[in-house]
Design a protein around this motif. Structure first.
Motif, PDB file in Angstrom:
ATOM      1  N   ALA A 139       0.815  -1.219   0.000  1.00  0.00           N
ATOM      2  CA  ALA A 139       0.000   0.000   0.000  1.00  0.00           C
ATOM      3  C   ALA A 139       0.850   1.271   0.000  1.00  0.00           C
ATOM      4  O   ALA A 139       0.337   2.354  -0.292  1.00  0.00           O
ATOM      5  CB  ALA A 139      -0.936  -0.002   1.211  1.00  0.00           C
ATOM      6  N   LEU A 140       2.129   1.146   0.319  1.00  0.00           N
ATOM      7  CA  LEU A 140       3.009   2.313   0.348  1.00  0.00           C
ATOM      8  C   LEU A 140       3.319   2.773  -1.076  1.00  0.00           C
ATOM      9  O   LEU A 140       3.353   1.975  -2.011  1.00  0.00           O
ATOM     10  CB  LEU A 140       4.316   1.978   1.073  1.00  0.00           C
ATOM     11  N   GLU A 141       3.587   4.051  -1.226  1.00  0.00           N
ATOM     12  CA  GLU A 141       3.907   4.629  -2.538  1.00  0.00           C
ATOM     13  C   GLU A 141       5.408   4.525  -2.821  1.00  0.00           C
ATOM     14  O   GLU A 141       6.080   5.535  -3.030  1.00  0.00           O
ATOM     15  CB  GLU A 141       3.440   6.086  -2.593  1.00  0.00           C
ATOM     16  N   LEU A 172      15.747   8.246   3.559  1.00  0.00           N
ATOM     17  CA  LEU A 172      15.283   7.934   4.906  1.00  0.00           C
ATOM     18  C   LEU A 172      15.893   6.595   5.291  1.00  0.00           C
ATOM     19  O   LEU A 172      15.627   5.584   4.638  1.00  0.00           O
ATOM     20  CB  LEU A 172      13.762   7.840   4.949  1.00  0.00           C
ATOM     21  N   LEU A 173      16.731   6.595   6.315  1.00  0.00           N
ATOM     22  CA  LEU A 173      17.312   5.360   6.828  1.00  0.00           C
ATOM     23  C   LEU A 173      16.573   5.013   8.100  1.00  0.00           C
ATOM     24  O   LEU A 173      16.709   5.699   9.108  1.00  0.00           O
ATOM     25  CB  LEU A 173      18.812   5.518   7.084  1.00  0.00           C
ATOM     26  N   LEU A 174      15.754   3.979   8.027  1.00  0.00           N
ATOM     27  CA  LEU A 174      14.875   3.601   9.131  1.00  0.00           C
ATOM     28  C   LEU A 174      15.412   2.352   9.815  1.00  0.00           C
ATOM     29  O   LEU A 174      15.333   1.253   9.270  1.00  0.00           O
ATOM     30  CB  LEU A 174      13.458   3.365   8.603  1.00  0.00           C
ATOM     31  N   LEU A 205       5.616   6.434   9.433  1.00  0.00           N
ATOM     32  CA  LEU A 205       6.740   7.245   8.975  1.00  0.00           C
ATOM     33  C   LEU A 205       6.983   7.029   7.487  1.00  0.00           C
ATOM     34  O   LEU A 205       7.137   7.984   6.719  1.00  0.00           O
ATOM     35  CB  LEU A 205       8.001   6.928   9.780  1.00  0.00           C
ATOM     36  N   LEU A 206       6.995   5.772   7.057  1.00  0.00           N
ATOM     37  CA  LEU A 206       7.213   5.485   5.636  1.00  0.00           C
ATOM     38  C   LEU A 206       6.118   6.093   4.768  1.00  0.00           C
ATOM     39  O   LEU A 206       6.392   6.614   3.684  1.00  0.00           O
ATOM     40  CB  LEU A 206       7.292   3.970   5.408  1.00  0.00           C
TER      41      LEU A 206
END
Length: 174
Positions: A54-56, A145-147, A162-163
């Motif tokens: 679902a993330l872009e 972005l380093l998660l 956050l993502l």
């Protein structure tokens, strides 16, 4: 957008061990594992796949599982086969990797930045350090972005929030 006006989604580099296969607590009782690999795979929460899809982002495996991630992990997540980041081989690369490790950077950092080639990306891993963040900021021209994910819990709702909110209008957040 690219030169043709098409929307270019950021890349999402995914590690498996830790983020997708958490190591904390007992293995879920959904399956009766028959060997060590099955025991690890039984820790995968299949709902994570729907949330990732679902993330872009354009999803990319960034794991030592290599193509095994497509054969063993993706089906459990309900994901299609994903591109697999190829790790460099060769003597020159071994020297660069050794320098990175001595400097406190993850050996994946340099290949991920190289693969992103200036494109916005997020990287989900349980071994990201401050040294990785500093190196990426100095060597990557795009948003990044380093998660760092807690390997005991894997990806959490907060991580997905956050993502989902990053990047906004091409601006890096996080």
């Amino acid at each position: 957008m690219d030169a043709a006006g098409a929307v270019v989604r950021p890349l999402l580099f995914l590690d498996v061990d830790g983020p997708l296969i958490p190591f904390g607590g007992p293995a879920p009782s959904r399956a009766l594992p028959t060997d060590a690999a099955d025991s690890l795979l039984s820790r995968i929460d299949p709902t994570v796949g729907r949330r990732l899809a679902a993330l872009e982002y354009e999803l990319v495996w960034a794991t030592t599982w290599g193509e095994d991630a497509n054969e063993l992990v993706a089906p459990r997540l309900g994901l299609p086969a994903l591109p697999v980041l190829a790790w460099p081989e060769g003597e020159g690369d071994a020297e660069a990797e050794e320098r990175d490790i001595r400097a406190g950077r993850h050996w994946k950092t340099r290949p991920i930045v190289s693969s992103a080639a200036g494109r916005a990306f997020a990287w989900v891993d349980d071994e990201i350090t401050r040294a990785d963040r500093v190196w990426v900021a100095a060597h990557h021209g795009g948003a990044a972005l380093l998660l760092r994910v807690d390997p005991r819990t894997g990806l959490t709702g907060e991580d997905f929030d956050l993502l989902a909110s990053w990047p906004i209008d091409g601006q890096a957040r996080g």
